[in-house]
Design a protein around this motif. Sequence first.
Motif, short mmCIF file in Angstrom:
data_model
loop_
_atom_site.label_atom_id
_atom_site.label_comp_id
_atom_site.label_asym_id
_atom_site.label_seq_id
_atom_site.Cartn_x
_atom_site.Cartn_y
_atom_site.Cartn_z
N ARG A 290 0.85 -1.20 0.00
CA ARG A 290 0.00 0.00 0.00
C ARG A 290 0.88 1.24 0.00
NH1 ARG A 290 -0.26 -2.28 5.04
NH2 ARG A 290 0.46 -1.01 6.80
N GLU A 292 2.29 4.30 1.52
CA GLU A 292 2.51 4.87 2.84
C GLU A 292 3.96 5.32 2.95
OE1 GLU A 292 2.33 2.06 6.05
OE2 GLU A 292 3.13 0.42 4.83
N GLY A 293 4.23 6.14 3.96
CA GLY A 293 5.59 6.57 4.22
C GLY A 293 6.00 7.79 3.42
N LEU A 317 9.31 4.38 6.66
CA LEU A 317 8.04 3.93 7.23
C LEU A 317 7.90 4.29 8.70
CD1 LEU A 317 7.72 0.36 5.66
CD2 LEU A 317 6.75 2.51 4.83
N ARG A 325 2.98 7.77 8.34
CA ARG A 325 1.87 7.30 7.51
C ARG A 325 1.83 8.00 6.16
NH1 ARG A 325 -0.05 7.53 12.78
NH2 ARG A 325 -0.70 5.51 13.62
N GLU A 326 2.24 9.27 6.14
CA GLU A 326 2.30 10.02 4.89
C GLU A 326 3.48 10.98 4.96
OE1 GLU A 326 -0.95 12.76 4.35
OE2 GLU A 326 -1.59 12.46 6.42
#
Length: 483
Positions: A290, A292-293, A317, A325-326
Motif C-alpha cells: 500500500r 505509505e511513508g 516507514l 503514515r504520509e
Amino acid sequence: MRRFALAATAAAMLAQPAAPAFAQQRGPASVADLAEGLLEAVVNISTSQNRGAGGSDAVPMPRLPEGSPFQDFFEEFFRDRGGNNQPRRVQSLGSGFVIDAEQGIIITNNHVIADADEIEANFSDGSKLKAELVGRDTKTDIAVLKVDPTLKQLKAVQFGDSNAIRIGDWVMAIGNPFGLGGTVTVGIVSARNRDINSGPYDDFIQTDAAINRGNSGGPLFDMDGNVIGINTAIISPSGGSIGIGFSIPSELAVNVITQLREFGETRRGWLGVRIQPVTDDIAESLGMARAEGALVAGVTKGGPVDNGVLEPGDVILRFDGRPVREMRDLPRIVADSPVGKEVDVVIVRRGEEQVVKVTLGRLEDGEEMAEGGAGEGEEGGAVATASVLGMTIGELDDAARAQFGILPEVSGVVISEVTPGSAAADKGIAAGEVITEIAQESVSSPQQVIDRIAALREQGRRNALLMLSSKTGELRFVTLRMD
C-alpha cells in the motif's frame, strides 16, 4: 384490566425505537465557573511600531504655488496627520496567556508581535506590564514573552494533552477579538491534523468556537481548563468568524516553547533529505502492498545522511519508533527529535524492509545547504539517442550540458524532447531533465534505459519508476505506465 394495561405497556415499549449504543449528552449547561477561573491568566497583547517618514502608506502633502491661500491649511492638516516627514506610531492587538507566574512567561503568536518596537500585556483587572521578547519561531508562529512578575501577582494556566482531544469534544476560547477585551466563546473540535499550507509543520486543531481578529495567540481550553491549542488562524471571507478556526496543538507547541525559553531559538532535528509522497503508482513500482511513508528523493550534500545510510528511492516507514503514515508526518517527527540523537529508521529499500541508524543534525545549521547530487553511473552504451515512453533520450555529453545548462555533477541520460500528450508529458517531465535511475538502478546511456524498461516488462511490471534530476541536481521520482 390489569392484564391489558401490562400488555399495552409492553406494546408501547416495543414500539419505541431502541436506545442508541452510546449515551446522548448535551453541551455543558454552563462554562461560567470554568471561564471565571481562567480569565485572569489570559492577556491582551498590545504592540506599537515606530514608522519613520516616507512610509509606503504615507500620503505626501501636495505641492502648492508659493503664496497660495491653501498653503497654511494643508501644512496644518498634514502636520496633524503625521505627514510632512513626521514619524508615526502604528498599533496592533492580539491575545496571549501566562504559563509561568513565577517567571512571568507569556505565550502568543509570532505574527502578533512581529516588527513591534514595544510590547505590552494588558490584564483582565486593567493593569498593564511591559513585555520583552524571549524568542520566536516563524515556522510554527509561536512567540515567548516575559514580564516582570514582581510588579504584579500573576495567574498561570497549564498545557494539556492535545492528543487526547477528540473530534466533537467541547472546547473554549478566550481572547481579545477586535480589541474588545477578554471574550469567551465555546464550540467543539471540528477536525484534527489540518494542513492549511501555512508552514512546514501544519497540524492544526480545527474548531467552530468563534475566533476573530485579535484572538490570535489566545488559548483554546478543554473542559478541564487545560490549554490544548494556541488560536492562530481563521478562514473568513468577511473577516469575522464563520466557524472555521485553527489552533496550534499543545503537543507541537510545548517543545517549541521549551526551546525558546532555554535557548531563545529553536534547535530542531535535521535528517538532510528531500522527500515526496508515496503514490499508488510508486508503491506498486516498489513492490509495496500500500502507499505509505515518505519517499527519499534526494540527499543533502554534507548533511547528516550523506554517508550512504539513506539513499534516493528509500521509503521511510517509521522514525524513532513513530509511524510515518504520509510524507508530511516526517518533517514534524524529525523536527521534534533532539539534535545529535541516534535513531532507528525503518525503510523499504529495493522491496525489502530494513532498519538503519542515523544521527540527526540541526535544521537551522543546514537550511542553506544545497540539496541533491545523483549517483555516478556506468560509462558506455550501444545507442546515442532513443525514443521511449514518450521521451527522446540521448547521451549526456558536453553538447547536451551546454544546451540545457546541466551542471557537471549531474549524471545519467538526458531527455531532449517530450511528446505532447504522452504519459511523460502528463507527469510534467520536461526536456533538459536527466534520467539517473530506473527501478532503482543507475543508468548512464540510452541503451541502458531501453534494456531496463525491457527487463521490467519481462517481469510483468506495468509501471517504470524513474528518478529524474534537474539541471542543478535536484531529484524527484516519477512513475510511467509501460502499457
